[in-house]
Motif scaffolding. Structure first.
Motif, PDB file in Angstrom:
ATOM      1  N   ALA A 255       0.580  -1.173   0.042  1.00  0.00           N
ATOM      2  CA  ALA A 255      -0.038   0.004   0.086  1.00  0.00           C
ATOM      3  C   ALA A 255       0.812   1.155   0.020  1.00  0.00           C
ATOM      4  CB  ALA A 255      -0.953  -0.045   1.146  1.00  0.00           C
ATOM      5  N   LEU A 256       0.244   2.228  -0.505  1.00  0.00           N
ATOM      6  CA  LEU A 256       1.057   3.810  -0.609  1.00  0.00           C
ATOM      7  C   LEU A 256       0.564   4.373   0.797  1.00  0.00           C
ATOM      8  CD1 LEU A 256       2.748   5.499  -2.366  1.00  0.00           C
ATOM      9  CD2 LEU A 256       1.080   6.556  -3.297  1.00  0.00           C
ATOM     10  N   VAL A 257       1.626   3.935   1.865  1.00  0.00           N
ATOM     11  CA  VAL A 257       1.320   4.360   3.261  1.00  0.00           C
ATOM     12  C   VAL A 257       2.770   4.810   3.643  1.00  0.00           C
ATOM     13  CG1 VAL A 257       0.420   3.880   5.401  1.00  0.00           C
ATOM     14  CG2 VAL A 257      -0.505   2.628   3.578  1.00  0.00           C
ATOM     15  N   GLY A 258       2.616   5.997   4.479  1.00  0.00           N
ATOM     16  CA  GLY A 258       3.858   6.556   5.340  1.00  0.00           C
ATOM     17  C   GLY A 258       3.379   6.456   6.656  1.00  0.00           C
ATOM     18  N   VAL A 259       4.568   6.006   7.638  1.00  0.00           N
ATOM     19  CA  VAL A 259       4.476   6.357   8.848  1.00  0.00           C
ATOM     20  C   VAL A 259       5.560   7.224   9.499  1.00  0.00           C
ATOM     21  CG1 VAL A 259       4.051   4.655  11.210  1.00  0.00           C
ATOM     22  CG2 VAL A 259       3.160   3.875   8.907  1.00  0.00           C
ATOM     23  N   SER A 263       6.180  15.072  17.183  1.00  0.00           N
ATOM     24  CA  SER A 263       5.998  15.372  18.574  1.00  0.00           C
ATOM     25  C   SER A 263       5.753  13.871  19.207  1.00  0.00           C
ATOM     26  CB  SER A 263       4.862  16.323  18.740  1.00  0.00           C
ATOM     27  OG  SER A 263       4.888  16.753  20.222  1.00  0.00           O
ATOM     28  N   ASP A 264       4.563  13.737  20.001  1.00  0.00           N
ATOM     29  CA  ASP A 264       4.395  12.781  20.680  1.00  0.00           C
ATOM     30  C   ASP A 264       3.369  11.741  19.939  1.00  0.00           C
ATOM     31  OD1 ASP A 264       6.093  13.471  22.924  1.00  0.00           O
ATOM     32  OD2 ASP A 264       4.786  14.566  23.882  1.00  0.00           O
ATOM     33  N   PHE A 265       2.996  12.067  18.707  1.00  0.00           N
ATOM     34  CA  PHE A 265       2.082  11.354  18.164  1.00  0.00           C
ATOM     35  C   PHE A 265       2.820  10.634  16.835  1.00  0.00           C
ATOM     36  CE2 PHE A 265       0.042  15.045  20.197  1.00  0.00           C
ATOM     37  CZ  PHE A 265      -1.023  14.529  20.571  1.00  0.00           C
ATOM     38  N   ILE A 266       2.014   9.575  16.657  1.00  0.00           N
ATOM     39  CA  ILE A 266       2.420   8.783  15.397  1.00  0.00           C
ATOM     40  C   ILE A 266       1.197   9.277  14.318  1.00  0.00           C
ATOM     41  CG2 ILE A 266       2.217   6.491  14.457  1.00  0.00           C
ATOM     42  CD1 ILE A 266       3.529   5.245  16.591  1.00  0.00           C
ATOM     43  N   VAL A 267       1.661   9.360  13.316  1.00  0.00           N
ATOM     44  CA  VAL A 267       0.885  10.114  12.206  1.00  0.00           C
ATOM     45  C   VAL A 267       1.122   9.059  10.901  1.00  0.00           C
ATOM     46  CG1 VAL A 267       0.699  11.855  10.501  1.00  0.00           C
ATOM     47  CG2 VAL A 267       1.450  12.442  12.698  1.00  0.00           C
ATOM     48  N   VAL A 268      -0.110   8.604  10.314  1.00  0.00           N
ATOM     49  CA  VAL A 268      -0.068   7.549   9.312  1.00  0.00           C
ATOM     50  C   VAL A 268      -0.706   8.237   8.175  1.00  0.00           C
ATOM     51  CG1 VAL A 268      -1.124   5.414   8.336  1.00  0.00           C
ATOM     52  CG2 VAL A 268      -0.058   5.691  10.552  1.00  0.00           C
ATOM     53  N   ARG A 269      -0.365   8.398   7.032  1.00  0.00           N
ATOM     54  CA  ARG A 269      -0.894   8.878   5.721  1.00  0.00           C
ATOM     55  C   ARG A 269      -0.950   7.741   4.550  1.00  0.00           C
ATOM     56  NH1 ARG A 269       0.313  14.426   7.040  1.00  0.00           N
ATOM     57  NH2 ARG A 269       2.142  14.608   8.416  1.00  0.00           N
TER      58      ARG A 269
END
Length: 306
Positions: A255-259, A263-269
Motif C-alpha cells: 500500500a502507498l502508506v507513510g508512518v 512530537s508525541d504522536f504517530i502519524v499515518v498517511r
C-alpha cells in the motif's frame, strides 16, 4: 495548497470551557441544515455509559453497542440526509469524563455535494474533549467530495493529562468510480490537537483553484483521489519498535502508506484509488497502534461489515 504538521508552541493558549465552540452554530435559512450533537460519556457502576446527549436538527446517535464489554461503548453517528449542501453546518461535540473510553464511527460514507451558485460552503466541525485518563477513538467512514463542492472540515481535540486519542479521516476527492475528478471546488481541512490547552500538533490541507496541481504532483496526491490520515497518541515512551512494526506491515501490503512520529504522536498517511482499500490500510495499522497505546486488541465496529 498548504500542508502543515508538527509542534507550534507559538499558538495562543486556549482557556476555559470548550463547549463554547459548539454554541457558534446558528440556525440556517430553511433551505439549509444547521445541526449539532452533544454527547458525554462517563464511568458508572455499569461501565462507561452515554450519560448526556443533546441534538438539534438531523444529527443523532444510535444506542451504543458493547462488543468489547462495558468498558468501551461503540457509538454510531447518524445523519439521515446523508450529505451536506451549500450552507449546511454539522457541529459535533464529544466529551469524555475521566478514565472513560469510547469509539465513535459512522454507518456509512458522508457526502459533500456540489455547491450552489453562490458557492457558500458546507461545513462539519467536531470537538473532542477528553478528560484525564480518558480515550476517544474517532473512526468515521470516508467523506466523498463531489466536484464543485466547497467544503470545510474542522476537528479540534483537547487532551487533559494522560488522555489519549486515535483519530482518522478518509477523504475521497471526486467520484473516481464514475470517472469524475475533483476538478473544481475547494476543500479546507484542519486538525488541531491540544494538550493542557496548548497546541501540540496541527494538520492542514487546503485545495482550491490555485492548488489544483497538488492532486497530480509527486509531492502531493500523485494522481490518487483518496487520502487517509490517522493520528494517535500521545506516546510518552520510545516508539521506534512500533514504528518499525507498522512500516513492515506497510511493506508487506504494498500500500502507498507513510508512518512517521511527529512530537508525541504517530502519524499515518495513505493514498489510493479505492476508499475501502485506504480504510483497510488504516485499519491494519490501527490494531497494533491500539494495542500499544491503549492495551486493547483491535475490535473493528460491526457496522463496517454490513
Amino acid at each position: 495548497m498548504a500542508r502543515d504538521a508538527g509542534n507550534n508552541t507559538t499558538e495562543p493558549r486556549v482557556d476555559g470551557n470548550h463547549s463554547d465552540i459548539l454554541e457558534t452554530t446558528e440556525i440556517a435559512p430553511a433551505s439549509h441544515w444547521a445541526a449539532f450533537l452533544r454527547l458525554k460519556f462517563a464511568n458508572t457502576s455499569r461501565g462507561v455509559r452515554l450519560v448526556e446527549k443533546e441534538h438539534k436538527g438531523p444529527l443523532y446517535i444510535q444506542k451504543p453497542f458493547y462488543p468489547e464489554g462495558v468498558a468501551v461503548p461503540h457509538a454510531y453517528l447518524l445523519h439521515p440526509p446523508g450529505g451536506l449542501v451549500s450552507g449546511d453546518h454539522l457541529n459535533i461535540h464529544v466529551q469524555v469524563e475521566p478514565h472513560a473510553h469510547t469509539l465513535v464511527t459512522t454507518p456509512g460514507a458522508g457526502r459533500m455535494y456540489r455547491a450552489r451558485e453562490d458557492e457558500s460552503p458546507q461545513e462539519q466541525s467536531a470537538t473532542l474533549e477528553i478528560a484525564e485518563g480518558g480515550v476517544v477513538e474517532w473512526l468515521p467512514l470516508e467523506a466523498i467530495l463531489f466536484p464543485g463542492a466547497h467544503a470545510k472540515a474542522t476537528n479540534r481535540i483537547f487532551l487533559a493529562e494522560q488522555a489519549k486519542v486515535i483519530f482518522w479521516d478518509v477523504v475521497c476527492l471526486g467520484l473516481p468510480a464514475n470517472g469524475l475528478t475533483f476538478d473544481r471546488g475547494s476543500f479546507n481541512q484542519n486538525l488541531m490537537i491540544y494538550r493542557n490547552d496548548r497546541l501540540m500538533l496541527q494538520e492542514r490541507l487546503v485545495l482550491n483553484d490555485d492548488s489544483r496541481d497538488f492532486l497530480q504532483a509527486s509531492i502531493g496526491f500523485q494522481q490518487h483521489p483518496i487520502q487517509g490520515l490517522m493520528v494517535a497518541g500521545p506516546f510518552l515512551d520510545d516508539t521506534n519498535t512500533l514504528v518499525d512494526e507498522l512500516r513492515n506491515l506497510v511493506g508487506a501490503s504494498n500500500a502507498l502508506v507513510g508512518v512517521t512520529r511527529v512530537s508525541d504522536f504517530i502519524v499515518v498517511r495513505s493514498l489510493g484509488d479505492c476508499s475501502e482499500q485506504v480504510r483497510e490500510s488504516l485499519t491494519q495499522l490501527w490494531s497494533p497502534i491500539r494495542k500499544t497505546l491503549l492495551g486493547r486488541e483491535g475490535c473493528p465496529p460491526r457496522i463496517w461489515n454490513t
